[in-house]
Design an enzyme around this catalytic site. Structure first.
Site, PDB file in Angstrom:
ATOM      1  N   ASN A 104      -5.751  11.746  12.855  1.00 39.15           N
ATOM      2  CA  ASN A 104      -4.672  11.411  11.915  1.00 39.15           C
ATOM      3  C   ASN A 104      -5.253  11.067  10.546  1.00 39.15           C
ATOM      4  O   ASN A 104      -4.710  11.479   9.517  1.00 39.15           O
ATOM      5  CB  ASN A 104      -3.823  10.259  12.453  1.00 39.15           C
ATOM      6  N   ARG A 106      -8.425 -13.474  17.399  1.00 32.72           N
ATOM      7  CA  ARG A 106      -7.700 -12.399  16.723  1.00 32.72           C
ATOM      8  C   ARG A 106      -7.435 -12.778  15.263  1.00 32.72           C
ATOM      9  O   ARG A 106      -7.553 -11.962  14.356  1.00 32.72           O
ATOM     10  CB  ARG A 106      -6.365 -12.167  17.449  1.00 32.72           C
ATOM     11  N   ARG A 143      -5.673  -2.389  18.020  1.00 33.43           N
ATOM     12  CA  ARG A 143      -5.602  -3.849  18.019  1.00 33.43           C
ATOM     13  C   ARG A 143      -4.178  -4.253  17.645  1.00 33.43           C
ATOM     14  O   ARG A 143      -3.577  -3.640  16.755  1.00 33.43           O
ATOM     15  CB  ARG A 143      -6.561  -4.475  16.983  1.00 33.43           C
ATOM     16  N   ASN A 170       2.765   2.494  11.117  1.00 29.97           N
ATOM     17  CA  ASN A 170       2.027   2.879  12.319  1.00 29.97           C
ATOM     18  C   ASN A 170       2.560   4.213  12.823  1.00 29.97           C
ATOM     19  O   ASN A 170       3.711   4.558  12.596  1.00 29.97           O
ATOM     20  CB  ASN A 170       2.230   1.806  13.400  1.00 29.97           C
ATOM     21  N   HIS A 194       3.073   6.302  16.468  1.00 30.37           N
ATOM     22  CA  HIS A 194       3.101   6.081  17.909  1.00 30.37           C
ATOM     23  C   HIS A 194       3.423   7.404  18.601  1.00 30.37           C
ATOM     24  O   HIS A 194       4.368   8.099  18.201  1.00 30.37           O
ATOM     25  CB  HIS A 194       4.165   5.027  18.238  1.00 30.37           C
ATOM     26  N   GLY A 208       6.716  -7.179  16.559  1.00 35.58           N
ATOM     27  CA  GLY A 208       6.716  -6.706  17.948  1.00 35.58           C
ATOM     28  C   GLY A 208       5.730  -5.568  18.154  1.00 35.58           C
ATOM     29  O   GLY A 208       5.049  -5.137  17.225  1.00 35.58           O
ATOM     30  N   VAL A 209       5.664  -5.098  19.398  1.00 32.72           N
ATOM     31  CA  VAL A 209       4.792  -3.957  19.693  1.00 32.72           C
ATOM     32  C   VAL A 209       5.626  -2.673  19.584  1.00 32.72           C
ATOM     33  O   VAL A 209       6.524  -2.431  20.394  1.00 32.72           O
ATOM     34  CB  VAL A 209       4.166  -4.088  21.110  1.00 32.72           C
ATOM     35  N   ASP A 210       5.367  -1.892  18.557  1.00 30.38           N
ATOM     36  CA  ASP A 210       6.040  -0.602  18.323  1.00 30.38           C
ATOM     37  C   ASP A 210       7.555  -0.763  18.146  1.00 30.38           C
ATOM     38  O   ASP A 210       8.334   0.077  18.618  1.00 30.38           O
ATOM     39  CB  ASP A 210       5.732   0.384  19.481  1.00 30.38           C
ATOM     40  N   GLU A 265       2.025  14.771  14.916  1.00 28.39           N
ATOM     41  CA  GLU A 265       1.595  13.545  14.213  1.00 28.39           C
ATOM     42  C   GLU A 265       0.960  13.906  12.889  1.00 28.39           C
ATOM     43  O   GLU A 265       1.199  13.261  11.864  1.00 28.39           O
ATOM     44  CB  GLU A 265       0.595  12.767  15.077  1.00 28.39           C
TER      45      GLU A 265
HETATM   46  C1  GRF Z   1      -2.670   9.075  18.234  1.00 31.49           C
HETATM   47  O1  GRF Z   1      -2.047   9.712  19.305  1.00 31.49           O
HETATM   48  C2  GRF Z   1      -1.821   7.956  17.725  1.00 31.49           C
HETATM   49  O2  GRF Z   1      -0.463   8.215  17.801  1.00 31.49           O
HETATM   50  C3  GRF Z   1      -2.197   6.854  18.657  1.00 31.49           C
HETATM   51  O3  GRF Z   1      -3.580   7.003  18.849  1.00 31.49           O
HETATM   52  C4  GRF Z   1      -3.941   8.358  18.656  1.00 31.49           C
HETATM   53  C5  GRF Z   1      -5.000   8.389  17.607  1.00 31.49           C
HETATM   54  O4  GRF Z   1      -5.564   9.649  17.453  1.00 31.49           O
HETATM   55  N1  GRF Z   1      -1.767   5.577  18.154  1.00 31.49           N
HETATM   56  P1  GRF Z   1      -6.576   9.917  16.269  1.00 31.49           P
HETATM   57  O5  GRF Z   1      -7.668   8.851  16.338  1.00 31.49           O
HETATM   58  O6  GRF Z   1      -5.827   9.881  14.978  1.00 31.49           O
HETATM   59  O7  GRF Z   1      -7.140  11.282  16.566  1.00 31.49           O
END
Ligand code: GRF
Length: 218
Positions: free
Chosen positions: A18, A69, A95, A111, A113, A147-149, A178
């Site tokens: 990504n 943390r 994290r 983020n 997901h 929250g988480v996601d 993505e």
């Molecule tokens: C992706 O699938 C992202 O959605 C998730 O972790 C993965 C990371 O992939 N949170 P990369 O390190 O960007 O290849």
């Protein structure tokens, strides 16, 4: 006077594909932003390697060397502030971030997901979607809240789940999307077009929207 270019701080723990898509879109100028710093908690991450190769400043902040943390997050926040980051981009950052971190960058942390939220938050979600028997999955870019996601959703892409899919094949199909939607979400932010109203994110002026239904199996 030209507008100030959006400065990104990318946080990544893994392979960094990504991150690579964001680097590539900055290079071809379809994303009008610059990556000020890439931070990883994992010294061996592909993300650090990719950033180094692209000549981007990197910081490795290994969470295992911190007592808590909060202490880890304090260092990450200070590093982001030092780099004068406008938007924090979590790209496979494994994290959970604490409340003071979120408060340091209000509505300026996003983020990605690999599922269609609010279905399948958390970890190993491609496998969970297959095991559940879902016919579609996808990916979601969202603002980060406590929250988480759970934060307000900016953009989503949908992919079918095929009968013979395994975790790897579905993950690859989702990852391809993505790489398209993350740079796009960042560009919308860079253009100042994201307006958060409660849970909803309005895109102003509105973009063309997808109106066709997807049915699987056909
Ligand atoms: C992706 O699938 C992202 O959605 C998730 O972790 C993965 C990371 O992939 N949170 P990369 O390190 O960007 O290849």
């Amino acid at each position: 006077m030209t507008d100030k270019i959006l400065r990104l701080g990318v946080l990544a723990s893994g392979g960094g594909t990504n991150l690579q898509s964001i680097i590539d879109r900055c290079h071809d100028k379809s994303l009008t932003a610059e990556i000020a710093v890439v931070i990883s908690n994992n010294p061996g991450s592909g993300a650090l390697e990719r950033a180094n190769k692209a000549g981007i400043a990197t910081r490795c902040i290994d969470h295992r060397t911190f007592e808590s943390r909060e202490a880890f997050d304090t260092t990450v926040v200070a590093t982001l502030q030092e780099a004068e980051v406008d938007l924090v981009v979590l790209a496979g950052f494994m994290r959970i971030i604490s409340e003071p971190f979120i408060e340091a960058f209000p509505l300026r942390i996003i983020n990605i997901h690999p599922a269609l939220l609010p279905s399948f938050p958390g970890l190993h979600v491609q496998r969970k979607a297959i095991e559940y028997g879902a016919r579609f999955s996808g990916c979601t870019v969202h603002f980060v809240d406590g929250g988480v996601d759970t934060g307000p959703i900016i953009i989503q892409a949908v992919v079918p789940i095929l009968d013979d899919d395994c975790e790897a094949s579905l993950s690859a199909r989702i990852l391809e999307q993505e790489h398209k939607i993350y740079p796009r979400a960042i560009q919308l932010f860079a253009e100042g077009r994201l307006k958060v109203e409660g849970r909803k994110v309005r895109i102003l002026p509105p973009d063309e929207v997808a109106t066709g239904a997807l049915i699987n199996p056909l």
